[in-house]
Design an enzyme around this catalytic site. Structure first.
Site, PDB file in Angstrom:
ATOM      1  N   HIS A 270      29.963  37.318  21.678  1.00 50.93           N
ATOM      2  CA  HIS A 270      28.736  37.380  22.477  1.00 50.93           C
ATOM      3  C   HIS A 270      28.330  35.977  22.871  1.00 50.93           C
ATOM      4  O   HIS A 270      28.518  35.040  22.099  1.00 50.93           O
ATOM      5  CB  HIS A 270      27.605  38.054  21.682  1.00 50.93           C
ATOM      6  CG  HIS A 270      26.517  38.560  22.557  1.00 50.93           C
ATOM      7  ND1 HIS A 270      25.471  37.771  22.962  1.00 50.93           N
ATOM      8  CD2 HIS A 270      26.344  39.768  23.126  1.00 50.93           C
ATOM      9  CE1 HIS A 270      24.685  38.481  23.739  1.00 50.93           C
ATOM     10  NE2 HIS A 270      25.194  39.691  23.875  1.00 50.93           N
ATOM     11  N   ASP A 321      28.892  47.170  22.152  1.00 48.03           N
ATOM     12  CA  ASP A 321      29.895  48.025  22.798  1.00 48.03           C
ATOM     13  C   ASP A 321      30.941  48.559  21.808  1.00 48.03           C
ATOM     14  O   ASP A 321      31.558  49.594  22.054  1.00 48.03           O
ATOM     15  CB  ASP A 321      30.608  47.262  23.923  1.00 48.03           C
ATOM     16  CG  ASP A 321      29.722  47.129  25.145  1.00 48.03           C
ATOM     17  OD1 ASP A 321      28.740  47.874  25.250  1.00 48.03           O
ATOM     18  OD2 ASP A 321      30.009  46.265  25.999  1.00 48.03           O
TER      19      ASP A 321
END
Ligand code: CMC
Length: 385
Positions: A270, A321
Site C-alpha cells: 500500500h 483487496d
C-alpha cells in the site's frame, strides 16, 4: 517563483484538506474508527454519514432507505443498452458507460446551473449533489445486478421491498436473499470499501470537480481510475492467484519465482500503510468465517502461508483487496463483479469528496518537471530528415 516540491506519484504530498476520513492513526470516517463502524453500523448508515456529515437518526435512516429503494428503478434506455452490448463486455466498462448514460435521465441533473461559479448557484449545487449522490448509490448497485443478469440471458429483477442495501444487491443479482452471516459479511466489506481519503479514484473525482465540471463526469473519471490493477482491480486477481498456487506446499516456490520476475502480488502492499491495513485484518476474520461455513478452508491455508512469506521476506502486508477477493468468492460471486462491487461502495466516498471539493474549491493544477529536448528552432519541412 514559488517553492516547488518534486514528488513523483505525489507520494507524501498533502494535496488538500478533508473532514471525511483520515488514515492517520488507523482509518476513521468522520472521526469514527473503522473497527467500530464495521462492528456497529450498516453500509446505509455509513453512506449516509459520509454524504451528510453525521450518522443518521432512526427516522433519517428510514427515509434514506426509502429514497434508495425508489432510486433503484433503472431507466429503460439503460436496460436496452445492456441488451445491445457485445457478449463479455467487461463489467467496469459497462458501469462506466452506465453512469455516463444515467446523466441524461436524471431530473436533478437537468437543474444543474449553467453558471456554477455564481455565488447564488452554490446552494443549489449542494442540494443537487445530495440528491444525485443518493441516486447514484442506488443505481450503480442496481445496474451491476441488471447487467449481470442480462449478460447471462436472465431478466433483471425488481427490488424486493424492505431489504438492506447489501441484501438487495445480492437478491437482485441472484434472485435469492442469502443467510444473515453472508449478508453481514458482504455488508462489512461495503463499509470497509466506502471511503479512503485521497486515493487515486477519489483524487481523480476531485480533480475533475475542481474545474467545476459536473458530478457525473467526476464519477466516470473515478471509475476509470478504480479499474486499474494497482487500485480496485487488484481484488479480481486474488482467487486466480490462489488457484495457480493450488496447494500450500507450493507457496514459497511460486512466490520466489514471481518476485524474481519482479511481478507484483495483487492484494499486497500500500502506498500509505507500510505496516499493515486495518481493513484487511477486519475482513480477513469474515473471510475465514465464511470459508469455514462453506467448506473452502483450503484457500485460507494457502492465503495464510502467502501472508507469512511476504511479511518475512519483503515486509509486505495484505491490503483490503486480499480478503475481499476471497470473501466474494466464498459468497459465490463471479470474479468479474469484484471491482464493480468496490465501485458501488466507494461511490459514497467519491460523492462526499465531490461535495466537499465544491465547498472550498481550488483548481487542482500541479506543475511538471520538464525532461524533454532543450530549446530549439523549428526546421523547415523540406529540411527534416
Ligand atoms: N508485490 C510485490 N512487491 C511489491 C508489492 C506487491 N504487491 N507492492 C510493493 N512491492 C515492492 C516493490 O516492488 C518495491 O520493491 P523494491 O524496493 O525491491 O523495488 C517495494 O515493494 C516498494 O514498492 P512501491 O511500488 O514503491 O510502493 P507503492 O507505494 O508505489 O505501491 C501499490 C503501492 C499498491 C501500488 C503496490 O503495493 C502494488 O502494486 N500492490 C499490488 C496492487 C494492489 O494490491 N493494489 C490495491 C491497493 S489497496 C486497495 C485500493 O485502495 O485500491
Amino acid at each position: 517563483m514559488s517553492t516547488e516540491i518534486y514528488a513523483p506519484g505525489l507520494e507524501g504530498v498533502v494535496a488538500g484538506e478533508t473532514a471525511i476520513s483520515t488514515v492517520e492513526g488507523g482509518l476513521c470516517y468522520r472521526g469514527y474508527p473503522i473497527t467500530e463502524l464495521a462492528e456497529k453500523t450498516t453500509y446505509e448508515e455509513v453512506a449516509y454519514m459520509l454524504l451528510h456529515g453525521e450518522l443518521p437518526r432512526p427516522a433519517e435512516l428510514e427515509a434514506f432507505r426509502q429514497r434508495l429503494e425508489r432510486h433503484r428503478q433503472l431507466p429503460d434506455a439503460l436496460l436496452r443498452f445492456f441488451r445491445a452490448l457485445p457478449p463479455d463486455t467487461p463489467m467496469m466498462d459497462v458501469l462506466r458507460t452506465s453512469v455516463s448514460l444515467l446523466t441524461h435521465f436524471d431530473p436533478d441533473y437537468h437543474r444543474w446551473p449553467k453558471e456554477p461559479t455564481a455565488p447564488a448557484a452554490l446552494a443549489l449545487v449542494q442540494d443537487l449533489l445530495s440528491k444525485i449522490s443518493e441516486r447514484l448509490l442506488a443505481q450503480m448497485a442496481a445496474a451491476i445486478a441488471a447487467y449481470f443478469r442480462i449478460s447471462r440471458g436472465l431478466e433483471p429483477l425488481a427490488p424486493k421491498s424492505g431489504l438492506s442495501h447489501a441484501a438487495q444487491f445480492l437478491y437482485q443479482l441472484t434472485g435469492e436473499v442469502p443467510d444473515d452471516p453472508a449478508v453481514r459479511a458482504f455488508d462489512v466489506s461495503l463499509i470497509l470499501y466506502a471511503e479512503h481519503e485521497f486515493n487515486a479514484s477519489t483524487f481523480t473525482a476531485r480533480v475533475i470537480t475542481s474545474t467545476l465540471s459536473d458530478p457525473y463526469s467526476a464519477i466516470v473519471g473515478a471509475l476509470g481510475a478504480l479499474k486499474g490493477p494497482l487500485h480496485g482491480g487488484a481484488n479480481e486477481h486474488v482467487m486466480p492467484f490462489l488457484r495457480r498456487i493450488a496447494t500450500p506446499e507450493r507457496v514459497e516456490e511460486h512466490l520466489q519465482a514471481m518476485l524474481a520476475r519482479k511481478e507484483r502480488v495483487m492484494g499486497f502492499g500500500h502506498r500509505v500503510y507500510k505496516t499493515g491495513d486495518l481493513r484487511a485484518t477486519i475482513l480477513s476474520t469474515w473471510a475465514a468465517r465464511l470459508a469455514q461455513s462453506r467448506g473452502e478452508t483450503q484457500w485460507e491455508v494457502i492465503a495464510q502461508r502467502v501472508e507469512e512469506y511476504l511479511r518475512t521476506t519483503k515486509n509486505l502486508h495484505p491490503n483490503l483487496d486480499w480478503p475481499a477477493g476471497r470473501l466474494y468468492y466464498y459468497l459465490g460471486l463471479p470474479i468479474s463483479l469484484y471491482t464493480p462491487i468496490f465501485a458501488a461502495s466507494r461511490v459514497a466516498g467519491w460523492c462526499a469528496h465531490i461535495r466537499e471539493q465544491w465547498q472550498a474549491n481550488r483548481l487542482i493544477r500541479p506543475r511538471a518537471r520538464y525532461i524533454g529536448p532543450p530549446l530549439r528552432l523549428v526546421p523547415p519541412l523540406q529540411e527534416r530528415v
